[in-house]
Every structure is written in structure tokens, then in C-alpha cells.
Design a protein around this motif. Structure first.
Motif, PDB file in Angstrom:
ATOM      1  N   LYS A 140       7.026   9.003  -8.155  1.00 47.80           N
ATOM      2  CA  LYS A 140       7.009   8.490  -6.787  1.00 47.80           C
ATOM      3  C   LYS A 140       6.080   7.280  -6.718  1.00 47.80           C
ATOM      4  CE  LYS A 140       9.469  12.090  -5.582  1.00 47.80           C
ATOM      5  NZ  LYS A 140      10.925  11.967  -5.390  1.00 47.80           N
TER       6      LYS A 140
ATOM      7  N   CYS B  81       0.876   9.885  -9.045  1.00 49.96           N
ATOM      8  CA  CYS B  81       2.007   9.034  -8.693  1.00 49.96           C
ATOM      9  C   CYS B  81       1.892   7.673  -9.378  1.00 49.96           C
ATOM     10  CB  CYS B  81       2.084   8.862  -7.175  1.00 49.96           C
ATOM     11  SG  CYS B  81       0.728   7.917  -6.462  1.00 49.96           S
TER      12      CYS B  81
ATOM     13  N   GLU C 159       8.426   5.043  -2.111  1.00 49.99           N
ATOM     14  CA  GLU C 159       8.523   6.177  -1.175  1.00 49.99           C
ATOM     15  C   GLU C 159       7.424   6.165  -0.116  1.00 49.99           C
ATOM     16  OE1 GLU C 159      10.931   7.200  -4.599  1.00 49.99           O
ATOM     17  OE2 GLU C 159       8.815   6.638  -4.517  1.00 49.99           O
TER      18      GLU C 159
END
Length: 681
Positions: A246, A269, A341
Motif C-alpha cells: 500500500k 507500507c 491508497e
């Protein structure tokens, strides 16, 4: 121990006999604050120089008057570069300081840590973080403050008015050793224009939240909160705590924002952080907080694609303007390739026209020149750039991006620029994207959780490791003994954090740590530290503090109190009461500031420092003061209608029979509606 005899000069006052060698120009080896625009009249310019000369004996005025006039003309402020200390500025072990009072030595250690070049954003301008978060207004104030602290006894208190030390005054051993106010203004004059003029005159300053109260501990001070924010954003928006693959896009690596790259990797992430200053980006890369550096936008996009494909945890520092990055990502999303995201921004938007935000239309060097030489044009370009940035973010939001405001006044300044950020509620502090305080961090402030900090005054890494162990022991014991259901997950997250803190190499500057803890956790950790100092398990006292961004330290309608819905979001009673209450309940020093985080005139915040030295007196102070420091904010949120705060306050009264809190009575909504509609409007 290394030779620290040079610290004796801190007890001598401002060095004027002889004057230090003149610094001809700004030292190019360190980053510097932007040149400021003064807009002073000839009379005001003369007054600013006169104000600076007040610190010095008459025989020096002929030399210094010309020098200070030149500084004011060239840089927009009189920093007194000649008086920058010639020794290494950093925190030294507490026993190194020439003092009569150990509490004063702890304060001196914290001041020098805030000015450490590894910690401070612009050390020669006495700016710790945020672009304009001053420790002092000038170097004369540094020398005078150190002089007073060196000569202070346990029955004296030093007062500082916006960096200016007004002197030592008789008090009592139980009183604070230091009382700080920064930027406190008559309300109708708390505007940016007033600030810029008064700072140039040398009569006020912007202490940010923890710079001007000497409680900053480097970017790790926000790493923990940023890590929790990213993790909780994943849980809330993406439905998972596993953020592998992500992408989180944001900007800023200078001061507090420098934590974002490290937080992204801890959260697991792909962090992509844009930064226009190569000095700032390189500093974070040297510290190991940014793993990859890239200056070409195409290369940046390819690195993102590769990391997404391989689910690689990494942090990418993009040397360039974040607007270009957002616009490229939006264009790709429109073509069917969505590469992000989560998104936010952590530029110093509280100070958008003096180096806090760099417009996309100009290079970094062009921007620094334009903001000084053509402020009106610079402001126009900033507004245009903010509108472009928001437009790109809005397009990405239409493709699934979850954007949140990180409390840096980004949405506030974007709204003032005419960007499309208005919310549906109609309130002045309502925007289309949520504040992380409101939405992502949950109700932690209502539960009494916030960023509790400590500094080991021994400056020994072994002591810091020991405090990590002690804090872990305390939290695990409290969980085992039973905590509320809502608080349990917070405890578990923080136990995991503190166990892994050492391996994440978070220390920059002093041996310090941060941990989100509630009232019970803070008190028990403080008492355990105090006992460890008494037994010798810890070699020296520990300074306790917190970010002002906490349960009761700050009244900020665009951040800390953005979820206050009883109409009092723009009232500042809580922060003022917090500072006053801490002062007589045992704090070693207290501070009250105008501004911080979201900008001058937008917030009032209060902070403290508390030294635990192994004594019974320190234990009593910790129990009394830390209880108030949390409960004050919980009760305010209770009155604002927050159910978690109500439950927390009730539990507090059950556990502490000394508490007798005024609790709000519930109001039947149907009855209220009926009563109101019966009155003709």
C-alpha cells in the motif's frame, strides 16, 4: 567523562569583553531560515535595532548598531550571529552543567538539545522545527537565560517573555523553576501581519508547540503518532492492518515532518515523501529515515510501481514539489492506473508565505528569493499552487484515495486560497477531508491517551534502554490488572511500540523516548522511573514531558479540539487552565504559547517539564500534576458530549476518591426539539 569545562562559560552571561569574532556572513555549512520580510517603517527599523542593543553595554553599541542594522536589512530579523557559541551545541550529561540547582541543569540540557544541529531545523536562527518554531528570538537571550539558570537556587523562578528572560524572582521550592510565555497577544492583534512586525522588532516570537518550551526530542517525537495514524488509517479506510504494497503519499521532511518516512516503514507500507529542500532530504537519508532518494518524477513513479509489485516496505524521498507528484498520480489514475491508497500533507502550512509551503511554479531557490523580494506575488503563487494540489487530490479521491489532514493547516490554508475543500457541515472548521484527530486516531484523547515523553539526563543509551524496559513492565502489569475494553488495544499497540523502539533507531539528539499513555500509565511510569533513579537502576534523573498536542494541553479548533461539538471549539480556557494547574501541582517548568502546529492566532497551547530525581517530593509532584494534566482535557471532552470521555471521567472518579468532577446531564433530543420548535423564530 569527556572534558566539558567549556560549559562553565554558560554561567558568565553574554560574552562582550572581548566581543566574539564577527561572523561576516551566514555559515553555508548549515541550513538557514528563509529571509523574512519586515515591512518596518524607518522609525520601526530604528526601534528594532534599539531593542537589540538593550542587551549590551554602551561601549559595544557603536560596533553592534551597524552590525544589527545590517542583519535586519539582510535577513529580516536580528539573530546576533556574532554570539553563536563556539562549542558543540548538544545535550550534555546533567552533572556537566555549572549550577546551584539540579532542576536548572535539566532545563539547560533540554535547551541545548533543542538547538543541536542534528535536531534543529535552522540552528543558527534558533529554529527547532516548523520553519519558524523559535527556541529564542536571538543569541543574547540564550546567553542570558543560561546565566540565570546557572545562578538559580531552589527558591527562585525565572520568567521568559517570548524568549526574553526578565530575571530571577523569589518563589518557593515547590514552585516551577521556569515560567515561559510565547507570542501571547491582545486578541485583536493576533494576526500574521502583526506577528511579522513584532518578531522583526524583537518583542515577540513563535515558540511552535515544543520548541519554545524546550521539550522537543527530535522527529521521533512524532514518529510514534504518525505510525499509529498510518496503521489506523489502514484499519479504518482499507480494512486491514497489513499495509504491504500500500502506498502513502505526503510531503515534508524538514522538522516534525521528517518522521513520516520512518513511520511509513515501521507501519509496513510504501512511503513516498516529497521534499523541495535537498538539505532536508539528505539529512533524513543520513539518519537512515529515508531509504531511497530520487529527483526524477518518472523514476519516482517507477520506484512506486516496483515496490507495489513486490510489496516492498520502503520510504522514497522525492526531491521535488509534491504538487507535481500529485498531478502525475492523478493523470495516471484517470488513465486507469491507481498507484496510491493513502495521502496527507505535512508541510508547514501554518506559515505558508515565509517558507512553510513552496509553490510549484518556482524552484526552491527562486521561491526563497521571491518570498522576500515580492511577497504579494509569492502569496498569489502559493494560493494558485494550493488550488492545483487540492484539484489533483480531489481527482484521486474520486478513484479511491483516502486523504486526511495532518493538522498542519493544509485544509485551512487551502480553503483561504479558494480551493475546493469545503465540508457539508457548514461549520468554520469543517472540511471535505477529515482531520486525523477526528477520524483516524479514534477517541484517544477522550480516553486520556496522548504523547508522553521522557529524556534521560545521563545522556547514556543504557539508561534509555532501561527506561524502555521499565515502561514495558508497567504497561504489561496494568493490562494484566485490567483496563477498559476501549483502552486495551491502545495499551497493546504501545507495548509493541516500546519493545521495538530501540531496534528502530529513533534517537536523534538526546536519549529520549515517546509513548502514548493514559493518565494511569503516565503516573505509574513516572513513579517507576523515580524509584529506579532512587535505587541506582537509572544513573541520573529523568525529564518527563509530552507533546503539547495532547489531551488537555491545546485548544486548536482545526486539530486537537476539532471534534469538540458543543460550540466551544474556538474557546481556549482548557489550555490556559492546563498551564496554570500544572504550575502549582508540581511541574518543574510550564509554558503557554499562542500558535503551534496550525499557526499563529489559530491555537493556544500549554506544556510542562517535570524532573523526577528519585526523591519523595518528585513522586508526589508526578502523582498530582500528571493526574490533572490528563483529567483536565478528558472532562472538557466529557462536556462536549463525548461518550468515551464521560466513561473515562466516571472511571477516574471511582479510582481516585479525591476527584469530584461536574458531570453533564443528558438531554432528551426529542424534548429539546419540541421545546425549540414551539418558539416562533
Amino acid at each position: 567523562m569527556a572534558d566539558v569545562n567549556f560549559l562553565k562559560q554558560l554561567s558568565f552571561g553574554i560574552p562582550v569583553n572581548p566581543l566574539p569574532s564577527k561572523l561576516q556572513e551566514r555559515n553555508s555549512s548549515v541550513p538557514h531560515a528563509p529571509v523574512l520580510t519586515t515591512n518596518l517603517s524607518a522609525t520601526e527599523f530604528k526601534l528594532a535595532v534599539k531593542n537589540a542593543l538593550r542587551y549590551f553595554p554602551k561601549e559595544t553599541h557603536e560596533v553592534l548598531a551597524v552590525e544589527f542594522s545590517r542583519e535586519l536589512h539582510m535577513y529580516g530579523h536580528i539573530y546576533m550571529y556574532r554570539f553563536i557559541p563556539d562549542f558543540e551545541m548538544r545535550a550534555y550529561p546533567i552533572e556537566s552543567y555549572p549550577v546551584k540547582c539540579k532542576q536548572a541543569a535539566a532545563i539547560m540540557l533540554m535547551i541545548m538539545n533543542n538547538l543541536d544541529p542534528k535536531v534543529a531545523q535552522f540552528p543558527h536562527e534558533l529554529v527547532t522545527y516548523g520553519g519558524n518554531g523559535q527556541v529564542f528570538s536571538n543569541w543574547a537571550q540564550f546567553w542570558l537565560t543560561m546565566y540565570y539558570l546557572s545562578h538559580m537556587t531552589d527558591s527562585q523562578t525565572l520568567t521568559l517573555f517570548s524568549g526574553h528572560p526578565s530575571g530571577l524572582f523569589p518563589s518557593r521550592p515547590a514552585a516551577p523553576r521556569l515560567v515561559i510565555t510565547n507570542g501571547m497577544m491582545v486578541p485583536n492583534y493576533s494576526t500574521r501581519a502583526d506577528y511579522e512586525k513584532l518578531f522583526a522588532l524583537g518583542v515577540t516570537m513563535y515558540g511552535q508547540m515544543t520548541a519554545g518550551s524546550y521539550c522537543y526530542i527530535g522527529p521521533q517525537g512524532i514518529v510514534h503518532g504518525t505510525t499509529l495514524t498510518v496503521l489506523n488509517a489502514g484499519r479504518r479506510y482499507l480494512g486491514t492492518a497489513d499495509l504491504a504494497g500500500k502506498v502513502f503519499v505526503t510531503s515534508g521532511l524538514g522538522g516534525m515532518s521528517g518522521a513520516q518516512a520512518k513511520a511509513a516503514t515501521i507501519a509496513g507500507c510504501i512511503g513516498v515523501i516529497a521534499e523541495v529542500s535537498e538539505e532536508a532530504l539528505d539529512k533524513r537519508q543520513r539518519q537512515g529515515w529515508v531509504l531511497q532518494k530520487v529527483s526524477d518524477l518518472d523514476d519516482c513513479i517507477n520506484l512506486i510501481r516496483q515496490a507495489r509489485r513486490n510489496k516492498t516496505t520502503t520510504s522514497i524521498g522525492f526531491l521535488g514539489n509534491v504538487v507535481l507528484l500529485w498531478e502525475r498520480l492523478a493523470a495516471l489514475a484517470e488513465q486507469g492506473e491507481m498507484l496510491v491508497e493513502l495521502g496527507s500533507d505535512q508541510t508547514s502550512c501554518h506559515n505558508p508565505f515565509l517558507g512553510g509551503y513552496y509553490p510549484v511554479q518556482l524552484s526552491y531557490s527562486e521561491a526563497r528569493e521571491t518570498m522576500s523580494e515580492d511577497p504579494a506575488q509569492f502569496k498569489k503563487l502559493v494560493h494558485e499552487s494550493l488550488r492545483r494540489q487540492v484539484s489533483a487530490i480531489n481527482k484521486l479521491a474520486g478513484h479511491g484515495l483516502h486523504f486526511f489532514d495532518y493538522g498542519n493547516a493544509f485544509l485551512l490554508e487551502s480553503s483561504r486560497a479558494g480551493a475546493d475543500v469545503a465540508g457539508d457541515g457548514g461549520e468554520a472548521n469543517s472540511f471535505r477531508y477529515p482531520s486525523y484527530v477526528q477520524h483516524i486516531m479514534g477517541d484517544i484523547f477522550s480516553l486520556g491517551f496522548g504523547p508522553f515523553r521522557w529524556v534521560c539526563t545521563s545522556c547514556d543509551p543504557e539508561d534509555l534502554s532501561c527506561t524502555d524496559e521499565i515502561a514495558t513492565e508497567v504497561l504489561e502489569r496494568l493490562v494484566k490488572g485490567g483496563v477498559s475494553t476501549n483502552a486495551e488495544s491502545q495499551y497493546e499497540d504501545n507495548i509493541k511500540w516500546i519493545k521495538e523502539a530501540n531496534k528502530n533507531k529513533l534517537v536523534v539528539g538526546s536519549q529520549a523516548r515517546i509513548l502514548y499513555a493514559d493518565q494511569q500509565g503516565r503516573i505509574e511510569i513516572a513513579l517507576a522511573f523515580n524509584a529506579a533513579v532512587a535505587s541506582g537502576r537509572l544513573k541520573a534523573p529523568v525529564v518527563l514531558s509530552r507533546d503539547h498536542h495532547d489531551v488537555s494541553g491545546t485548544d486548536s479548533p482545526y486539530r486537537e479540539t476539532s471534534n469538540i461539538y458543543d460550540g466551544s471549539a474556538f474557546c481556549a480556557d482548557m489550555a490556559v487552565q492546563n498551564c496554570i494547574g500544572d504550575s502549582f501541582r508540581g511541574a518543574t517548568w510550564v509554558a503557554l504559547h499562542n500558535g503551534g502546529g496550525v499557526g499563529w492566532g489559530e491555537v493556544i497551547n500549554g506544556g510542562f517539564g517535570l524532573v523526577v530525581d528519585g526523591s519523595e517530593d518528585a513522586a508526589d509532584r508526578a502523582k498530582c500534576m500528571l493526574q490533572w494534566d490528563v483529567s483536565n482535557g478528558v472532562v472538557r471532552r466529557c462536556w462536549a458530549g463525548n461518550e468515551n470521555a464521560y466513561i473515562t471521567a466516571e472511571r477516574g472518579m471511582q479510582e481516585n476518591k479525591q476527584l469530584l468532577v461536574t458531570m453533564p446531564n443528558q438531554v432528551d433530543e426529542e424534548l429539546l426539539t419540541s421545546a425549540v420548535t414551539s418558539i416562533p423564530m
